[in-house]
Design an enzyme around this catalytic site. Structure first.
Site, PDB file in Angstrom:
ATOM      1  CE  LYS A  19      -3.993  -2.177   2.220  1.00 28.18           C
ATOM      2  NZ  LYS A  19      -5.024  -2.023   3.287  1.00 28.18           N
ATOM      3  CE1 TYR A  61      -9.389  -2.868   0.417  1.00 30.76           C
ATOM      4  CE2 TYR A  61      -8.469  -0.960  -0.696  1.00 30.76           C
ATOM      5  CZ  TYR A  61      -8.302  -2.098   0.066  1.00 30.76           C
ATOM      6  OH  TYR A  61      -7.044  -2.472   0.491  1.00 30.76           O
ATOM      7  CG  PHE A  67     -13.232   1.920   6.978  1.00 29.78           C
ATOM      8  CD1 PHE A  67     -12.791   1.338   5.803  1.00 29.78           C
ATOM      9  CD2 PHE A  67     -13.923   1.130   7.889  1.00 29.78           C
ATOM     10  CE1 PHE A  67     -13.036   0.000   5.531  1.00 29.78           C
ATOM     11  CE2 PHE A  67     -14.174  -0.213   7.629  1.00 29.78           C
ATOM     12  CZ  PHE A  67     -13.729  -0.788   6.437  1.00 29.78           C
ATOM     13  NE  ARG A  90      -6.466 -11.688   5.667  1.00 27.70           N
ATOM     14  CZ  ARG A  90      -7.155 -10.532   5.522  1.00 27.70           C
ATOM     15  NH1 ARG A  90      -7.397 -10.027   4.310  1.00 27.70           N
ATOM     16  NH2 ARG A  90      -7.567  -9.863   6.566  1.00 27.70           N
ATOM     17  CB  THR A 132      -7.533  -5.286   9.764  1.00 27.64           C
ATOM     18  OG1 THR A 132      -8.072  -6.444   9.115  1.00 27.64           O
ATOM     19  CG2 THR A 132      -7.820  -4.042   8.960  1.00 27.64           C
ATOM     20  NE  ARG A 134      -2.639  -5.607   6.926  1.00 29.65           N
ATOM     21  CZ  ARG A 134      -3.832  -6.085   6.588  1.00 29.65           C
ATOM     22  NH1 ARG A 134      -4.454  -6.951   7.372  1.00 29.65           N
ATOM     23  NH2 ARG A 134      -4.413  -5.694   5.470  1.00 29.65           N
ATOM     24  CG  ASN A 171      -3.745  -2.169   6.735  1.00 30.06           C
ATOM     25  OD1 ASN A 171      -3.576  -1.886   5.566  1.00 30.06           O
ATOM     26  ND2 ASN A 171      -4.798  -2.830   7.171  1.00 30.06           N
ATOM     27  CG  HIS A 194      -5.355  -6.227  -0.427  1.00 28.77           C
ATOM     28  ND1 HIS A 194      -6.584  -6.066   0.174  1.00 28.77           N
ATOM     29  CD2 HIS A 194      -5.508  -7.232  -1.334  1.00 28.77           C
ATOM     30  CE1 HIS A 194      -7.442  -6.927  -0.364  1.00 28.77           C
ATOM     31  NE2 HIS A 194      -6.815  -7.647  -1.284  1.00 28.77           N
ATOM     32  CD  GLU A 227      -8.904  -8.928  -3.627  1.00 28.90           C
ATOM     33  OE1 GLU A 227      -9.793  -8.640  -2.810  1.00 28.90           O
ATOM     34  OE2 GLU A 227      -7.797  -9.419  -3.292  1.00 28.90           O
TER      35      GLU A 227
HETATM   36  P1  ADP Z   1      -8.130  -6.497   5.531  1.00 31.49           P
HETATM   37  O1  ADP Z   1      -7.291  -5.598   4.663  1.00 31.49           O
HETATM   38  O2  ADP Z   1      -7.374  -7.000   6.718  1.00 31.49           O
HETATM   39  O3  ADP Z   1      -8.811  -7.610   4.764  1.00 31.49           O
HETATM   40  P2  ADP Z   1     -10.723  -5.181   5.599  1.00 31.49           P
HETATM   41  O4  ADP Z   1     -11.032  -5.930   4.344  1.00 31.49           O
HETATM   42  O5  ADP Z   1     -11.692  -5.277   6.735  1.00 31.49           O
HETATM   43  O6  ADP Z   1      -9.288  -5.577   6.158  1.00 31.49           O
HETATM   44  O7  ADP Z   1     -10.566  -3.627   5.273  1.00 31.49           O
HETATM   45  C1  ADP Z   1      -9.934  -3.202   4.074  1.00 31.49           C
HETATM   46  C2  ADP Z   1      -8.998  -2.070   4.422  1.00 31.49           C
HETATM   47  O8  ADP Z   1      -9.763  -0.954   4.888  1.00 31.49           O
HETATM   48  C3  ADP Z   1      -8.012  -2.347   5.568  1.00 31.49           C
HETATM   49  O9  ADP Z   1      -6.879  -3.075   5.161  1.00 31.49           O
HETATM   50  C4  ADP Z   1      -7.664  -0.940   6.010  1.00 31.49           C
HETATM   51  O10 ADP Z   1      -6.761  -0.303   5.104  1.00 31.49           O
HETATM   52  C5  ADP Z   1      -9.029  -0.247   5.889  1.00 31.49           C
HETATM   53  N1  ADP Z   1      -9.784  -0.323   7.138  1.00 31.49           N
HETATM   54  C6  ADP Z   1     -10.430  -1.397   7.645  1.00 31.49           C
HETATM   55  N2  ADP Z   1     -11.029  -1.124   8.821  1.00 31.49           N
HETATM   56  C7  ADP Z   1     -10.775   0.187   9.069  1.00 31.49           C
HETATM   57  C8  ADP Z   1     -11.105   1.077  10.127  1.00 31.49           C
HETATM   58  N3  ADP Z   1     -11.843   0.693  11.166  1.00 31.49           N
HETATM   59  N4  ADP Z   1     -10.657   2.359  10.046  1.00 31.49           N
HETATM   60  C9  ADP Z   1      -9.910   2.782   8.993  1.00 31.49           C
HETATM   61  N5  ADP Z   1      -9.559   1.983   7.955  1.00 31.49           N
HETATM   62  C10 ADP Z   1      -9.973   0.698   7.983  1.00 31.49           C
HETATM   63 MG    MG Z   2     -10.258  -7.513   3.286  1.00 34.96          MG
END
Ligand code: ADP
Ligand code: MG
Length: 139
Positions: free
Chosen positions: A11, A51, A59, A87, A93, A104, A114, A117, A128
């Site tokens: 990212k 997304y 968010f 993962r 996350t 992370r 973070n 992805h 994707e």
């Molecule tokens: P992951 O990337 O671990 O699969 P998610 O799919 O839930 O997580 O969320 C996609 C992305 O959105 C996260 O990697 C992060 O960049 C952002 N994100 C998720 N939850 C939050 C939050 N509570 N506040 C801000 N950004 C968030």
């Molecule tokens: Mg995700």
């Protein structure tokens, strides 16, 4: 072959911080083969599409802005049990909750920024990967 492909993006925060090399090293040391790779900048619309599943979450708008704020490195990765193991390699996350030694935990700046992805299912890994690469770009 099922179960052997995942998709990742390094990212904007991690690319800008100069951590992409260290992250790719961890990915390769974990046994992944890079099938395709591309450094690119997402438009906010592209980020929104990528997304889309999070549309409506509080968010979402900030996430689209952040994901289009600078270059990302998109990669298709191959290994047995690719999605699940990746993962584990990246961690939770929220970096505050990520296990020691995960990507992370080591490189994320916040729950939003973070570092990486990782696809959450084989079906999403395929979707994707196709978002960024055609089959002829994969080796
Ligand atoms: P992951 O990337 O671990 O699969 P998610 O799919 O839930 O997580 O969320 C996609 C992305 O959105 C996260 O990697 C992060 O960049 C952002 N994100 C998720 N939850 C939050 C939050 N509570 N506040 C801000 N950004 C968030
Ligand atoms: Mg995700």
């Amino acid at each position: 072959m099922a179960n052997n492909i995942t998709f990742t993006m390094i990212k904007p925060d991690a690319v800008a911080a100069g951590n992409s090399g260290a992250i790719i090293k961890m990915i390769e040391e974990a046994g992944y083969r890079i099938v395709a790779a591309k450094k690119t900048i997402l438009t906010p619309a592209h980020a929104g599409q990528f997304y889309e599943v999070h549309k409506g979450r509080p968010f979402y708008n900030d996430l689209c802005k952040y994901m289009s704020s600078g270059p990302v490195i998109a990669m298709v990765l191959e290994k047995d049990n690719a999605v699940e193991d990746f993962r584990k390699l990246i961690g939770s996350t929220n970096p505050a909750e990520a296990a020691e030694g995960t990507i992370r935990k080591l490189f994320a700046k916040s729950i939003e920024a973070n570092a990486v992805h990782g696809s959450d299912s084989d079906a999403n890994a395929a979707i994707e990967s196709s978002f960024f690469f055609s089959m002829t770009e994969r080796f």
